[in-house]
Design a protein around this motif. Structure first.
Motif, PDB file in Angstrom:
ATOM      1  N   LEU A  72      -6.541  -2.736   6.710  1.00 37.16           N
ATOM      2  CA  LEU A  72      -5.487  -3.574   6.142  1.00 37.16           C
ATOM      3  C   LEU A  72      -5.227  -4.783   7.028  1.00 37.16           C
ATOM      4  CD1 LEU A  72      -3.217  -3.900   3.964  1.00 37.16           C
ATOM      5  CD2 LEU A  72      -1.703  -2.887   5.670  1.00 37.16           C
ATOM      6  N   HIS A 118       2.965  -1.852   4.429  1.00 33.70           N
ATOM      7  CA  HIS A 118       1.911  -0.848   4.553  1.00 33.70           C
ATOM      8  C   HIS A 118       2.543   0.526   4.744  1.00 33.70           C
ATOM      9  CE1 HIS A 118      -1.696   1.225   5.484  1.00 33.70           C
ATOM     10  NE2 HIS A 118      -1.518   1.276   6.793  1.00 33.70           N
ATOM     11  N   GLY A 153      -7.503   3.156   8.013  1.00 34.91           N
ATOM     12  CA  GLY A 153      -6.893   2.454   6.884  1.00 34.91           C
ATOM     13  C   GLY A 153      -6.006   1.316   7.350  1.00 34.91           C
ATOM     14  N   THR A 208       0.862  -1.180   0.000  1.00 35.33           N
ATOM     15  CA  THR A 208       0.000   0.000   0.000  1.00 35.33           C
ATOM     16  C   THR A 208       0.901   1.233   0.000  1.00 35.33           C
ATOM     17  OG1 THR A 208      -0.150   0.332   2.398  1.00 35.33           O
ATOM     18  CG2 THR A 208      -1.655  -1.282   1.406  1.00 35.33           C
ATOM     19  N   LEU A 228     -11.119  -1.587   2.017  1.00 37.44           N
ATOM     20  CA  LEU A 228     -10.145  -0.918   1.147  1.00 37.44           C
ATOM     21  C   LEU A 228     -10.659  -0.760  -0.285  1.00 37.44           C
ATOM     22  CD1 LEU A 228      -6.867  -2.708   2.352  1.00 37.44           C
ATOM     23  CD2 LEU A 228      -7.893  -0.600   3.219  1.00 37.44           C
ATOM     24  N   ILE A 248      -7.662   3.267   0.393  1.00 38.52           N
ATOM     25  CA  ILE A 248      -7.365   3.039   1.805  1.00 38.52           C
ATOM     26  C   ILE A 248      -8.420   3.662   2.715  1.00 38.52           C
ATOM     27  CG2 ILE A 248      -5.962   5.104   2.221  1.00 38.52           C
ATOM     28  CD1 ILE A 248      -4.927   1.607   3.326  1.00 38.52           C
TER      29      ILE A 248
END
Length: 521
Positions: free
Chosen positions: A146, A121, A142, A27, A102, A97
């Protein structure tokens, strides 16, 4: 199988070999650090199987178009020339995000859950003046989303979360541990959910407390939440300090954004920025982006091969092992901006940093705002579009965001980083170098200036001689203006005060007398 002795990995598997056949999910891959991470993975770990990038559609471009544009960056030129087929390993995952799940499609989520081995990340909002609601949504929620996805990954071996060394900037000494924030993550999330945004904005300064901005606050919240909710995830946290251009290959000095000190340095090189509030004797904890990336790659290797249930934390900083003061750093920047000047500079690159707020305010009015209004006035009278005042306004806001970090100093403990470096063999220590003691600040700052010139302003090295001639002319004009200003001020003072007038006359007579005594050659 790797043996573990006292928590230290004794595996003979090298870092690059660890990534052989692995599938990686990133990400923040379109950001500054994300690009360097992607390039390093492709170049130094040729055995990596696939790399998925989470990419948000933006400005009418879908994820595939944005990936294609990303890979056109000069950073990937060496790979494009030597192993062009490796670029096909990079695949986009359309998502966002800030959205639930997501915003990844169910098919893509299933693919990631089945195939991904390593997650990096690095997605975050790094705007210091970001509103609390958006900062919480990206940096904290976010991260939570994740983690939920990672818990479904059946073959996950490592999750690397990129935080910041300044998430605990309310402390002068920061160890490699989690410090509890004044408010729990869930409490803050509840407030963000239930309060009107305007009311939340009015409460932000009280919620953030001693921290200077929402960025450091929400990063601290994310770390606290991870500690409490990571479960059995193989999680590691990397905390870089102020990230600047690359130290090593493939492109020394590579930088592609105006964030942090880069925008200020670029403006100073153009002659547009000349004073800043900064304690010149404080340590400027600056770290090269590629050293941060190397540490991230090695941290994933370490947790992936030791299978530890601990959550290692690494403070990636230079203040302890290779310190440089702001005075030294700024001095080097000006030195090399004069040696390798930018093209079309507005005025001779020069300036000062001061810890005096009063002096800085005076300097800003005299050196920033007054020239800006004069230039805009002349442009307006000539029928042009004035822009200098607007530029100075943006620069002033950027400098204000940095003042907290240029006026304070921290002791970032980096014992875990040193131990990790010792666990590498000689080959990996060279290829994945994050030993900040190896930084030569003179050479690094020169590469930094050249990098700004090449990658920010898109200027070729062939234009340097012409730029030097321009700066040389501006130098003499600058000095003449300084002399004229001093003489005008002195003349004004001598007209008003008789003792100064007498002193001025005596000084002139003495100079004439000394000149007459000199022998003719």
């Amino acid at each position: 199988m790797a043996a573990i002795q006292n928590g230290v990995c004794s595996s003979h598997t090298g870092v690059a070999e660890f990534y052989n056949g692995k599938t990686v999910f990133i990400t923040g891959g379109t950001g500054f650090m994300g690009k360097v991470l992607l390039e390093k993975l492709l170049r130094a770990c040729p055995g990596v199987a696939k790399i998925y990038l989470l990419i948000r559609p933006k400005k009418g471009q879908d994820a595939h178009e944005r990936l294609k544009l990303l890979l056109c960056s000069p950073l990937f030129d060496p790979i494009r020339k030597s192993r062009p087929s490796d670029l096909h390993k990079v695949l986009p995952i359309e998502g966002d995000i800030t959205q639930p799940e997501l915003a990844i499609s169910s098919n893509d989520r299933l693919t990631l859950a089945r195939t991904v081995n390593i997650v990096f990340h690095s997605a975050a909002t790094i705007k210091f003046d970001e509103k609390l609601k958006l900062s919480v949504t990206i940096n904290m929620l976010g991260t939570q989303r994740l983690v939920e996805l990672c818990k479904r990954m059946t073959n996950l071996e490592a999750l690397v979360h990129v935080s910041t060394a300044y998430c605990n900037c309310d402390r002068s000494e920061v160890k490699e541990t989690i410090y509890p924030p004044p408010m729990g993550p869930d409490q803050v999330t509840s407030l963000v959910d239930c309060l009107d945004e305007s009311l939340l904005d009015s409460l932000t300064s009280r919620l953030v407390g001693n921290r200077p901005n929402t960025y450091t606050f929400t990063k601290a919240l994310a770390e606290c939440w991870l500690k409490e909710n990571k479960g059995d995830l193989p999680l590691v946290i990397v905390r870089p300090s102020i990230v600047l251009c690359s130290f090593g290959g493939p492109l020394k000095g590579w930088v592609d954004n105006w964030n942090g000190p880069t925008g200020i340095i670029a403006a100073a090189g153009k002659g547009l920025f000349r004073t800043m509030l900064c304690d010149p004797e404080k340590i400027a904890d600056l770290v090269p982006v590629d050293m941060v990336i190397n540490l991230m790659l090695v941290a994933a290797w370490r947790i992936g091969t030791t299978k530890t249930k601990d959550m290692p934390i690494y403070n990636c900083s230079t203040g302890q092992r290779r310190p440089i003061t702001w005075k030294h750093f700024v001095g080097l920047c000006f030195k090399y901006m004069r040696k390798h000047p930018f093209s079309d500079v507005t005025w001779y690159p020069d300036g000062t940093v001061t810890a005096s707020r009063t002096l800085n305010i005076i300097n800003k009015y005299l050196l920033h705002w007054l020239p800006a209004y004069i230039m805009d006035g002349l442009v307006w009278m000539a029928g042009g579009k004035p822009i200098m005042v607007r530029i100075q306004d943006k620069l002033c806001k950027a400098a204000t965001c940095l003042e907290y970090f240029t006026m304070n100093e921290w002791h970032f403990d980096d014992e875990n980083v040193r131990i990790l470096s010792q666990q590498l063999n000689e080959k990996d220590r060279e290829e994945f170098c994050f030993d900040v003691a190896k930084i030569d600040w003179e050479q690094y700052v020169e590469d930094y200036v050249l990098g700004i010139r090449r990658f920010i302003f898109k200027e070729e090295s062939s234009s340097i001689p012409h730029a030097r001639r321009q700066v040389s002319r501006l130098y003499w004009l600058y000095r003449c203006l300084q002399v004229a200003s001093v003489m005008c001020m002195w003349h004004f003072l001598t007209l008003r005060y008789a003792p100064l007038r007498q002193l001025w006359g005596n000084a002139l007579r003495l100079l004439i007398h000394l000149a007459r005594m000199l022998p003719f050659v």
